[in-house]
Design a protein around this motif. Structure first.
Motif, mmCIF file in Angstrom:
data_model
loop_
_atom_site.group_PDB
_atom_site.id
_atom_site.type_symbol
_atom_site.label_atom_id
_atom_site.label_comp_id
_atom_site.label_asym_id
_atom_site.label_seq_id
_atom_site.Cartn_x
_atom_site.Cartn_y
_atom_site.Cartn_z
ATOM 1 N N HIS A 80 0.863 -1.203 0.000
ATOM 2 C CA HIS A 80 0.000 0.000 0.000
ATOM 3 C C HIS A 80 0.890 1.240 0.000
ATOM 4 O O HIS A 80 1.485 1.571 1.029
ATOM 5 C CB HIS A 80 -0.910 -0.019 1.236
ATOM 6 C CG HIS A 80 -1.833 1.164 1.361
ATOM 7 N ND1 HIS A 80 -3.133 1.061 1.834
ATOM 8 C CD2 HIS A 80 -1.667 2.490 1.092
ATOM 9 C CE1 HIS A 80 -3.710 2.236 1.848
ATOM 10 N NE2 HIS A 80 -2.832 3.136 1.405
ATOM 11 N N HIS A 82 1.483 5.359 -2.095
ATOM 12 C CA HIS A 82 1.086 6.400 -3.064
ATOM 13 C C HIS A 82 2.399 7.077 -3.475
ATOM 14 O O HIS A 82 2.653 8.213 -3.096
ATOM 15 C CB HIS A 82 0.179 7.439 -2.411
ATOM 16 C CG HIS A 82 -1.000 6.893 -1.646
ATOM 17 N ND1 HIS A 82 -2.307 7.121 -2.036
ATOM 18 C CD2 HIS A 82 -1.092 6.158 -0.498
ATOM 19 C CE1 HIS A 82 -3.142 6.554 -1.151
ATOM 20 N NE2 HIS A 82 -2.430 5.966 -0.216
ATOM 21 N N LYS A 149 -0.539 3.714 -6.072
ATOM 22 C CA LYS A 149 -1.884 4.186 -6.415
ATOM 23 C C LYS A 149 -1.838 5.487 -7.204
ATOM 24 O O LYS A 149 -0.993 6.348 -6.945
ATOM 25 C CB LYS A 149 -2.688 4.448 -5.138
ATOM 26 C CG LYS A 149 -2.812 3.209 -4.240
ATOM 27 C CD LYS A 149 -3.540 3.532 -2.946
ATOM 28 C CE LYS A 149 -3.275 2.484 -1.871
ATOM 29 N NZ LYS A 149 -3.780 1.157 -2.153
ATOM 30 N N HIS A 250 -9.684 2.027 1.339
ATOM 31 C CA HIS A 250 -9.169 2.772 2.498
ATOM 32 C C HIS A 250 -10.358 2.847 3.448
ATOM 33 O O HIS A 250 -11.290 3.634 3.225
ATOM 34 C CB HIS A 250 -8.745 4.184 2.100
ATOM 35 C CG HIS A 250 -7.383 4.288 1.494
ATOM 36 N ND1 HIS A 250 -7.022 3.655 0.341
ATOM 37 C CD2 HIS A 250 -6.279 4.972 1.913
ATOM 38 C CE1 HIS A 250 -5.759 3.947 0.072
ATOM 39 N NE2 HIS A 250 -5.290 4.749 1.006
ATOM 40 N N HIS A 273 -5.889 0.444 6.468
ATOM 41 C CA HIS A 273 -5.959 1.393 7.598
ATOM 42 C C HIS A 273 -6.681 0.731 8.777
ATOM 43 O O HIS A 273 -6.048 0.284 9.701
ATOM 44 C CB HIS A 273 -6.648 2.732 7.252
ATOM 45 C CG HIS A 273 -5.813 3.649 6.448
ATOM 46 N ND1 HIS A 273 -4.770 4.354 6.976
ATOM 47 C CD2 HIS A 273 -5.878 3.998 5.130
ATOM 48 C CE1 HIS A 273 -4.208 5.093 6.034
ATOM 49 N NE2 HIS A 273 -4.852 4.891 4.901
ATOM 50 N N ASP A 324 2.220 2.805 3.390
ATOM 51 C CA ASP A 324 1.323 3.909 3.015
ATOM 52 C C ASP A 324 2.120 5.137 2.570
ATOM 53 O O ASP A 324 1.604 6.263 2.615
ATOM 54 C CB ASP A 324 0.380 4.279 4.167
ATOM 55 C CG ASP A 324 -0.779 5.167 3.727
ATOM 56 O OD1 ASP A 324 -1.102 5.155 2.528
ATOM 57 O OD2 ASP A 324 -1.354 5.871 4.582
HETATM 58 FE FE FE Z 1 -3.202 5.189 1.552
#
Ligand code: FE
Ligand code: NIG
Length: 415
Positions: A80, A82, A149, A250, A273, A324
């Motif tokens: 996960h 970004h 992502k 999420h 999360h 994350d």
């Molecule tokens: Fe995220």
């Protein structure tokens, strides 16, 4: 491609077995002492004791990597992130250090929307160059595959730009990338107060191209208080599934909105999360085999209570851990920090953490048939630690002890 044998692994941490692992299985690392791995054409062809393996092969045909008694693990998988974004939000971070909460920063027009402006402005090349460096950093921590992502475009052109960056990086960079379409990351100012219309726009105009041109494999949505509702998430993810996009959510990060329950209902691959996930949501996810992906560096960075990882594992939920990595709530790709928080603050065992970063992380991106463990037929993605035992991953707090990284049988980090 050279054939490779990695020999003399003091502990060969195979992480072998059925994926994803749940409950006490998460403590089973399948360790072979004095182990060796044979890799041909990038794939693992033999796993066993060094002396037995060396008897079975013609060593002349191989490049030999001597682990010299050190621990060897599967490459880590960051399931996960970004990591493709333009601009930075260091000033917002300093507001946060002064106590301004994340939700208020979002209300002030900051947060994700700030990175959307930076990402829309950035050229393809700028995005690619910064993302490349981030992948280099991840690789130095032993990450051989990462999920990434979109979601800092919130319109067709920039969402596709992010996905195309990942597509090119997949071709050119050593780290493998699992691409996710996350157009529903925030409501852009153009659609303020019209989130339903924005979802329709994504479904009709963006999602089909995110699949065809962007190569997205997953669809993700920020389903939470003040962002997208459960009904909006259901609508988007069902359409995504029709187009072949596997679902991620999420879920329940800011408030308990029923994101975990929705993940179970849709048979999502993961819900992520989960800081506020309900007992019922966790139970339903476990029943449906949805992976709970926990992101402790984000909770740490936001000064929020951690997700209930101990409770989740004890109640049969397969758990993965990921960074994350993003420009706002968690500007960190640090695997050592992730391990420290997971063990010290979430009270997971180191063995559970290793499982959550390898085989369960592979399952969280639906690649457990190919990566995540040291087993015949899987990719030759390995990490060699500079330590006498894998236990130093937790013990040497916050320090990167990765010595060598092997990707598809190729030595790509040589500490
Ligand atoms: Fe995220
Ligand atoms: O996973 N929770 C929502 N999205 C991101 C935050 C991204 C950002 O702040 O830019 C996350 O934490």
């Amino acid at each position: 491609m050279k054939n490779v044998v990695v020999k003399n692994a003091g502990e060969l941490i195979t992480c072998q077995g059925q994926a994803p692992k749940t409950g006490s299985e998460m403590n089973e690392l399948g360790i072979i002492t004095d182990g060796a791995v044979v890799i041909k054409g990038g794939l693992i062809t033999q796993v066993g004791k060094t002396d037995e393996i060396l008897k079975n092969i013609n060593i002349e045909e191989f490049e030999v990597i001597d682990a010299a008694g050190k621990p060897v693990l599967p490459g880590f998988i960051d399931s996960h992130t970004h990591f493709v974004f333009g601009g930075y939000r260091a000033d917002e971070y300093s507001w946060r250090l002064q106590g301004v909460p994340y939700t208020e920063i979002m209300e002030r027009g900051g947060g994700i929307i700030n990175s959307v402006a930076g990402t829309r402005e950035a050229s393809f090349e700028e995005l690619k160059e910064s993302a490349w460096k981030r992948l280099d950093s991840m690789l130095s921590f032993g990450v051989t595959t990462t999920e990434g992502k979109s979601g800092y475009g919130l319109e067709l052109e920039t969402e596709l730009k992010q996905l195309r960056v990942m597509k090119e990086l997949q071709e050119e960079h050593k780290v493998d990338i699992s691409p996710t379409f996350m157009g529903a990351h925030a409501i852009p100012s153009e659609y303020e107060g019209r989130s339903g219309e924005f979802i329709d726009y994504l479904i009709e105009e963006v999602m089909p191209l995110a699949v065809e041109e962007g190569g997205a494999e997953f669809c993700d949505i920020f389903c939470d208080q003040g962002v997208f509702t459960v009904d909006e998430a259901r609508k988007l993810l069902l359409k995504g599934q029709e187009l072949g996009l596997k679902a991620k959510i999420h879920a329940d990060e800011i408030a308990q909105v029923g994101g975990a329950e929705l993940a179970a209902e849709l048979g999502a691959v993961s819900a992520d999360h989960l800081l506020k996930a309900s007992d019922e949501g966790i139970k339903l996810m476990a029943e449906e085999g949805v992976i709970g992906t926990l992101l402790p560096i984000t909770a740490f960075s936001l000064k929020e209570p951690y997700a209930r990882g101990r409770y989740m594992i004890d109640n049969g939920l397969p758990v993965a851990l990921a960074t994350d990595f993003n420009p706002g709530s968690c500007y960190s790709e640090s695997i050592p920090l992730l391990i420290a928080l997971s063990t010290l603050q979430m009270e997971l065992t180191l063995e559970e953490v290793i499982t959550a970063l390898t085989i369960n992380a592979a399952a969280a991106i639906d690649r457990d048939a190919k990566i995540g463990s040291i087993e015949v037929g899987k990719a030759g993605d390995l990490v060699i630690l500079d330590a006498p035992s894998y236990t130093h991953l937790a013990y040497h707090i916050g320090v990167n002890i990765v010595d060598k990284v092997i990707k598809n049988g190729q030595l790509v980090v040589n500490g």
